[in-house]
Write an enzyme that holds these catalytic residues in place. Structure first.
Site, PDB file in Angstrom:
ATOM      1  N   VAL A  24      12.123  92.571  -8.806  1.00 21.97           N
ATOM      2  CA  VAL A  24      11.276  93.007  -9.949  1.00 21.97           C
ATOM      3  C   VAL A  24       9.901  93.214  -9.181  1.00 21.97           C
ATOM      4  O   VAL A  24       9.182  94.171  -9.290  1.00 21.97           O
ATOM      5  CB  VAL A  24      11.105  92.105 -11.110  1.00 21.97           C
ATOM      6  CG1 VAL A  24      10.699  90.760 -10.734  1.00 21.97           C
ATOM      7  CG2 VAL A  24      10.073  92.987 -12.194  1.00 21.97           C
TER       8      VAL A  24
ATOM      9  N   SER B  73      21.940  79.515  -5.881  1.00 17.32           N
ATOM     10  CA  SER B  73      20.798  80.451  -6.997  1.00 17.32           C
ATOM     11  C   SER B  73      20.708  79.829  -8.153  1.00 17.32           C
ATOM     12  O   SER B  73      21.649  79.153  -8.932  1.00 17.32           O
ATOM     13  CB  SER B  73      21.337  81.850  -7.170  1.00 17.32           C
ATOM     14  OG  SER B  73      20.589  82.765  -8.218  1.00 17.32           O
TER      15      SER B  73
ATOM     16  N   TYR C 132      28.219  87.155 -10.083  1.00 20.88           N
ATOM     17  CA  TYR C 132      27.163  86.475  -9.096  1.00 20.88           C
ATOM     18  C   TYR C 132      27.129  84.957  -9.323  1.00 20.88           C
ATOM     19  O   TYR C 132      27.056  84.270  -8.271  1.00 20.88           O
ATOM     20  CB  TYR C 132      25.982  87.085  -8.959  1.00 20.88           C
ATOM     21  CG  TYR C 132      24.836  86.703  -8.095  1.00 20.88           C
ATOM     22  CD1 TYR C 132      24.924  86.890  -6.491  1.00 20.88           C
ATOM     23  CD2 TYR C 132      23.713  86.037  -8.556  1.00 20.88           C
ATOM     24  CE1 TYR C 132      23.842  86.317  -5.654  1.00 20.88           C
ATOM     25  CE2 TYR C 132      22.671  85.564  -7.740  1.00 20.88           C
ATOM     26  CZ  TYR C 132      22.961  85.500  -6.268  1.00 20.88           C
ATOM     27  OH  TYR C 132      21.944  85.355  -5.479  1.00 20.88           O
TER      28      TYR C 132
ATOM     29  N   GLY D 285      20.334  94.605   4.397  1.00 20.29           N
ATOM     30  CA  GLY D 285      19.305  94.378   5.171  1.00 20.29           C
ATOM     31  C   GLY D 285      18.901  95.417   6.123  1.00 20.29           C
ATOM     32  O   GLY D 285      19.686  96.406   6.094  1.00 20.29           O
TER      33      GLY D 285
ATOM     34  N   ARG E 295      18.785  93.438 -20.022  1.00 20.14           N
ATOM     35  CA  ARG E 295      20.124  94.060 -19.149  1.00 20.14           C
ATOM     36  C   ARG E 295      21.177  92.879 -19.533  1.00 20.14           C
ATOM     37  O   ARG E 295      20.534  91.495 -19.528  1.00 20.14           O
ATOM     38  CB  ARG E 295      19.634  93.898 -17.709  1.00 20.14           C
ATOM     39  CG  ARG E 295      18.931  94.989 -17.225  1.00 20.14           C
ATOM     40  CD  ARG E 295      18.716  95.214 -15.823  1.00 20.14           C
ATOM     41  NE  ARG E 295      18.068  93.899 -15.462  1.00 20.14           N
ATOM     42  CZ  ARG E 295      17.803  93.725 -14.210  1.00 20.14           C
ATOM     43  NH1 ARG E 295      17.990  94.653 -13.326  1.00 20.14           N
ATOM     44  NH2 ARG E 295      17.186  92.848 -13.752  1.00 20.14           N
TER      45      ARG E 295
HETATM   46  P1  NAD Z   1      19.063  90.574   1.136  1.00 20.66           P
HETATM   47  O1  NAD Z   1      19.806  91.550   0.660  1.00 20.66           O
HETATM   48  O2  NAD Z   1      17.582  90.716   1.687  1.00 20.66           O
HETATM   49  O3  NAD Z   1      19.512  89.688   2.589  1.00 20.66           O
HETATM   50  C1  NAD Z   1      21.077  89.487   2.548  1.00 20.66           C
HETATM   51  C2  NAD Z   1      21.402  89.773   3.870  1.00 20.66           C
HETATM   52  O4  NAD Z   1      22.952  89.559   4.070  1.00 20.66           O
HETATM   53  C3  NAD Z   1      21.297  91.259   4.219  1.00 20.66           C
HETATM   54  O5  NAD Z   1      20.717  91.397   5.475  1.00 20.66           O
HETATM   55  C4  NAD Z   1      22.635  91.891   4.426  1.00 20.66           C
HETATM   56  O6  NAD Z   1      22.897  92.917   5.231  1.00 20.66           O
HETATM   57  C5  NAD Z   1      23.220  90.451   4.731  1.00 20.66           C
HETATM   58  N1  NAD Z   1      24.916  90.564   4.442  1.00 20.66           N
HETATM   59  C6  NAD Z   1      25.337  91.085   3.181  1.00 20.66           C
HETATM   60  N2  NAD Z   1      26.856  91.180   3.123  1.00 20.66           N
HETATM   61  C7  NAD Z   1      26.954  90.651   4.525  1.00 20.66           C
HETATM   62  C8  NAD Z   1      28.256  90.335   5.272  1.00 20.66           C
HETATM   63  N3  NAD Z   1      29.400  90.591   4.731  1.00 20.66           N
HETATM   64  N4  NAD Z   1      28.277  89.885   6.370  1.00 20.66           N
HETATM   65  C9  NAD Z   1      27.124  89.778   7.138  1.00 20.66           C
HETATM   66  N5  NAD Z   1      25.782  90.064   6.451  1.00 20.66           N
HETATM   67  C10 NAD Z   1      26.007  90.235   5.098  1.00 20.66           C
HETATM   68  O7  NAD Z   1      18.614  89.339   0.347  1.00 20.66           O
HETATM   69  P2  NAD Z   1      17.798  87.931   0.005  1.00 20.66           P
HETATM   70  O8  NAD Z   1      16.932  88.256  -1.080  1.00 20.66           O
HETATM   71  O9  NAD Z   1      17.133  87.745   1.473  1.00 20.66           O
HETATM   72  O10 NAD Z   1      18.746  86.684  -0.136  1.00 20.66           O
HETATM   73  C11 NAD Z   1      19.183  85.741   0.744  1.00 20.66           C
HETATM   74  C12 NAD Z   1      20.017  84.670   0.112  1.00 20.66           C
HETATM   75  O11 NAD Z   1      19.300  84.022  -0.953  1.00 20.66           O
HETATM   76  C13 NAD Z   1      21.216  85.372  -0.721  1.00 20.66           C
HETATM   77  O12 NAD Z   1      22.169  84.517  -0.603  1.00 20.66           O
HETATM   78  C14 NAD Z   1      20.778  85.394  -2.059  1.00 20.66           C
HETATM   79  O13 NAD Z   1      22.024  85.425  -3.141  1.00 20.66           O
HETATM   80  C15 NAD Z   1      20.025  84.162  -2.362  1.00 20.66           C
HETATM   81  N6  NAD Z   1      18.976  84.108  -3.292  1.00 20.66           N
HETATM   82  C16 NAD Z   1      18.005  85.240  -3.263  1.00 20.66           C
HETATM   83  C17 NAD Z   1      17.201  84.917  -4.352  1.00 20.66           C
HETATM   84  C18 NAD Z   1      16.058  86.015  -4.166  1.00 20.66           C
HETATM   85  O14 NAD Z   1      15.159  86.028  -5.252  1.00 20.66           O
HETATM   86  N7  NAD Z   1      15.685  86.881  -3.137  1.00 20.66           N
HETATM   87  C19 NAD Z   1      17.222  84.335  -5.193  1.00 20.66           C
HETATM   88  C20 NAD Z   1      18.274  83.321  -5.502  1.00 20.66           C
HETATM   89  C21 NAD Z   1      19.127  83.475  -4.345  1.00 20.66           C
END
Ligand code: NAD
Length: 361
Positions: free
Chosen positions: A222, A154, A178, A68, A312
């Site tokens: 994507v 997820s 994952y 992030g 993939r």
């Molecule tokens: P993102 O990468 O934008 O956000 C994840 C955040 O977690 C980031 O800000 C990152 O800096 C922070 N982070 C990572 N490791 C960390 C740590 N060790 N300590 C503290 N902060 C940490 O991802 P997102 O798309 O916003 O995903 C949010 C959640 O939703 C995740 O758990 C992801 O697995 C889940 N998810 C997302 C999607 C999607 O399509 N975006 C789909 C299914 C599940």
């Protein structure tokens, strides 16, 4: 005149905000709570922050800024006066950091993760350390603080489903580290409920999209990846034949699901729920929608064609959510179709691209 993406399409809904969600928002405004968002500087986390501050809530955000960025938080805070926000730069792999962030919190919205299938295949140990080890710290700190935990699981837990749409009771074989991490989290959340009385609700997000989703890096999702490539007149790679399908869910609906879960009746606790739109879109259809939407801004993009590459490893062929359980038990009702959500997201990506042209980083 309406752009092509704003015109009503056969899949477009015209549903008003559901009464349950409207009531919930009124209740939160009347009686604000204190929330912790882990992963607040990420895509989903920053959208949750925006939603909560708009309702005048007190929010603590925890993030180590790995995937992030501070820009996401600054973007949300800009010009917003409602609610109050405290940022803890820390790591969920540290129990002390989790405890510091969670003190005085009513509800945790846990988003922090290394959120990528390919990333977890490249480095399964790092994925496990954050996605499972960090999650256990969040559960432990929440138990001690007596806070409810709504956590991001997820659709990856379904693996290659033989039947679609997938419903919560039919978890498939995990195809990636994952997916194994997220499934393990669900099992731990249930154990923390049984053993320690912790209230948890898991939300199995399908493919979330919207503004602030990062287009950069090898692990980008994507939609932002293709938008960025098209805007730079670079090739758009499709892995496979393009008939792979996904359930693309706008981030505002993910915010809705989180808030509903946060206040759901005790009878809904200890469960997992699908959070998607409930419609299946192929990558070829998605590409055409994005191309059409961007051609409204840059006419020459209308002739752009994708480049097809090999499938993939770990990729699932078909994915679409059965959201009837979330509808029934949480009152969840998606508000955005893919076309509507893309209209909103593309406006943002185009504005960002123009901003970068004027003020290069
Ligand atoms: P993102 O990468 O934008 O956000 C994840 C955040 O977690 C980031 O800000 C990152 O800096 C922070 N982070 C990572 N490791 C960390 C740590 N060790 N300590 C503290 N902060 C940490 O991802 P997102 O798309 O916003 O995903 C949010 C959640 O939703 C995740 O758990 C992801 O697995 C889940 N998810 C997302 C999607 C999607 O399509 N975006 C789909 C299914 C599940």
């Amino acid at each position: 005149m309406l752009s092509p993406l704003q015109r009503p399409s056969p899949v477009m809904r015209d549903s008003p905000t559901p009464a349950v969600y409207l009531r919930l928002r009124d209740d939160l405004i009347a009686t604000p709570r204190t929330w912790l968002i882990t992963g607040v500087a990420g895509f989903v986390g920053s959208s949750l922050l925006e939603g909560l501050l708009d309702l005048g809530q007190q929010v603590v955000g925890l993030d180590n800024l790995s995937t992030g960025s501070r820009d996401n938080i600054d973007d949300v805070l800009q010009g917003r006066s409602g609610g109050a926000f405290r940022f803890v730069e820390g790591d969920i792999r540290s129990l002390d950091d989790c405890r510091e962030a969670i003190a005085g919190v009513d509800v945790v919205l846990h988003q922090a993760a290394l959120p990528s299938v390919p990333m977890s295949i490249d480095d399964p140990l790092a994925s496990h350390a954050v996605n499972v080890g960090g999650f256990l710290n969040v559960l432990s700190a929440a138990r001690d603080a007596n806070a409810r935990v709504v956590y991001a699981s997820s659709s990856a837990v379904y693996g290659e489903a033989s039947l679609v749409p997938v419903s919560e009771d039919r978890v498939g074989e995990a195809l990636s580290p994952y997916a194994a991490d997220k499934r393990t989290d669900e099992i731990y959340a249930q154990v923390w409920g049984r053993q320690y009385g912790l209230q948890t609700i898991g939300l199995r997000y399908f493919n979330v999209f919207g503004r602030r989703q990062d287009p950069n890096g090898a692990y980008a999702a994507v939609i932002p990846r293709w938008v960025e490539a098209l805007l730079r007149d670079e090739p758009c790679y499709v892995y496979g034949d393009g008939e792979t399908t996904r359930d693309f869910c706008h981030v505002s609906d993910v915010v809705q699901a989180n808030l509903l879960a946060a206040v759901a009746a005790d009878s809904a606790v200890g469960e997992v729920y699908n959070v998607g739109c409930g419609t299946e879109t192929s990558l070829n259809e998605l590409f055409r929608m994005i191309r059409l939407g961007l051609a409204g801004h840059e006419a020459e993009l209308s002739s752009h064609e994708p480049v097809y590459e090999a499938f993939r490893p770990g990729d699932i062929r078909r994915s679409v959510a059965d959201i009837s359980k979330a509808r029934r038990r949480l009152g969840f009702e998606p508000q955005m179709t893919v076309a509507e959500g893309l209209g909103e997201a593309l406006e943002w990506y185009v504005a960002q691209a123009r901003e970068t042209e004027v003020n290069p980083r």
